[in-house]
Write a protein that holds these residues in place. Sequence first.
Motif, PDB file in Angstrom:
ATOM      1  N   THR A   1       0.921  -0.957   0.020  1.00  0.00           N
ATOM      2  CA  THR A   1      -0.119   0.090   0.020  1.00  0.00           C
ATOM      3  C   THR A   1       1.038   1.232  -0.065  1.00  0.00           C
ATOM      4  OG1 THR A   1       0.074   0.238   2.373  1.00  0.00           O
ATOM      5  CG2 THR A   1      -1.755  -1.147   1.300  1.00  0.00           C
ATOM      6  N   ALA A   2       0.109   2.330  -0.331  1.00  0.00           N
ATOM      7  CA  ALA A   2       0.830   3.700  -0.162  1.00  0.00           C
ATOM      8  C   ALA A   2       1.640   3.892   1.289  1.00  0.00           C
ATOM      9  CB  ALA A   2       0.072   4.961  -0.353  1.00  0.00           C
ATOM     10  N   ARG A   3       0.763   3.393   2.208  1.00  0.00           N
ATOM     11  CA  ARG A   3       1.321   3.359   3.707  1.00  0.00           C
ATOM     12  C   ARG A   3       2.423   2.748   3.910  1.00  0.00           C
ATOM     13  NH1 ARG A   3      -2.211   2.510   9.256  1.00  0.00           N
ATOM     14  NH2 ARG A   3      -0.612   3.296  10.531  1.00  0.00           N
TER      15      ARG A   3
ATOM     16  N   VAL B   1       4.611   1.852   1.589  1.00  0.00           N
ATOM     17  CA  VAL B   1       5.718   2.934   0.968  1.00  0.00           C
ATOM     18  C   VAL B   1       6.374   4.073   1.776  1.00  0.00           C
ATOM     19  CG1 VAL B   1       6.252   3.871  -1.037  1.00  0.00           C
ATOM     20  CG2 VAL B   1       5.036   1.952  -1.350  1.00  0.00           C
ATOM     21  N   ARG B   2       5.382   4.465   2.347  1.00  0.00           N
ATOM     22  CA  ARG B   2       5.628   5.812   3.253  1.00  0.00           C
ATOM     23  C   ARG B   2       6.639   5.497   4.345  1.00  0.00           C
ATOM     24  NH1 ARG B   2       0.641   7.930   1.373  1.00  0.00           N
ATOM     25  NH2 ARG B   2       1.036   9.735   0.010  1.00  0.00           N
TER      26      ARG B   2
ATOM     27  N   ALA C   1       4.247   6.414  -3.731  1.00  0.00           N
ATOM     28  CA  ALA C   1       3.136   6.279  -2.719  1.00  0.00           C
ATOM     29  C   ALA C   1       1.903   6.948  -3.194  1.00  0.00           C
ATOM     30  CB  ALA C   1       3.174   6.932  -1.429  1.00  0.00           C
ATOM     31  N   GLY C   2       2.180   8.042  -3.931  1.00  0.00           N
ATOM     32  CA  GLY C   2       1.026   8.847  -4.431  1.00  0.00           C
ATOM     33  C   GLY C   2       0.253   8.098  -5.804  1.00  0.00           C
TER      34      GLY C   2
ATOM     35  N   LEU D   1       0.269   5.113  -6.091  1.00  0.00           N
ATOM     36  CA  LEU D   1      -0.395   3.856  -5.503  1.00  0.00           C
ATOM     37  C   LEU D   1      -1.851   4.458  -4.855  1.00  0.00           C
ATOM     38  CD1 LEU D   1       2.368   1.686  -3.704  1.00  0.00           C
ATOM     39  CD2 LEU D   1       1.177   1.097  -5.792  1.00  0.00           C
ATOM     40  N   GLU D   2      -1.986   5.628  -4.165  1.00  0.00           N
ATOM     41  CA  GLU D   2      -3.125   5.820  -3.616  1.00  0.00           C
ATOM     42  C   GLU D   2      -4.162   6.153  -4.823  1.00  0.00           C
ATOM     43  OE1 GLU D   2      -1.767   9.497  -1.795  1.00  0.00           O
ATOM     44  OE2 GLU D   2      -1.982   8.497   0.328  1.00  0.00           O
TER      45      GLU D   2
END
Length: 168
Positions: free
Chosen positions: A131-133, A135-136, A162-163, A165-166
């Motif tokens: 998820t983007a999370r 990745v962050r 991340a952007g 993937l969101e």
Amino acid sequence: MRTGARLPVALRGYDRKQVDTLLQRISQALNGGPPMSADEVRETRFDVVLRGYDPRAVDELVRECIRELQAAAPIGERPGRSRAQPGWLINWIQNARFPGAGLRSGYDVRDVDAFLDRVVAGLRGIAPPVTARDVRESSFRIVRLGPGYDEQEVDRFLLQLAGALERR
């Protein structure tokens, strides 16, 4: 961006305070302040007043600002890429190249490569999706001597990833 440029004044032109406020917001957005999208700038309208800024000069400057905001936007928000498709993302990730850290410390090459392989496997559906999370919140070992990637370049790429993937 030329937000500090002196704009010519016309007999009837755009309200100077409104224009200056917009240009200041754009400048802040481009320098790490509160984000502002190119669409927000496009939707802005100015009152026409006596002794305001010349509309043609302002319109030209605003178009330049829009181009800069689009160039600075995460890859998934750039024109023509409203939704990141898995095939495109996989190709983008696999073709990413990061400069070496040189004599500075950097992220462990094996850690970064293994993480990106996990992301690709998730996009292909052969592993749990990342998820983007994820990745962050990813972190990598730091190497001082040995193969390491430039930390800023990897961080910039991961922010864009991340952007993207969101917006899937």
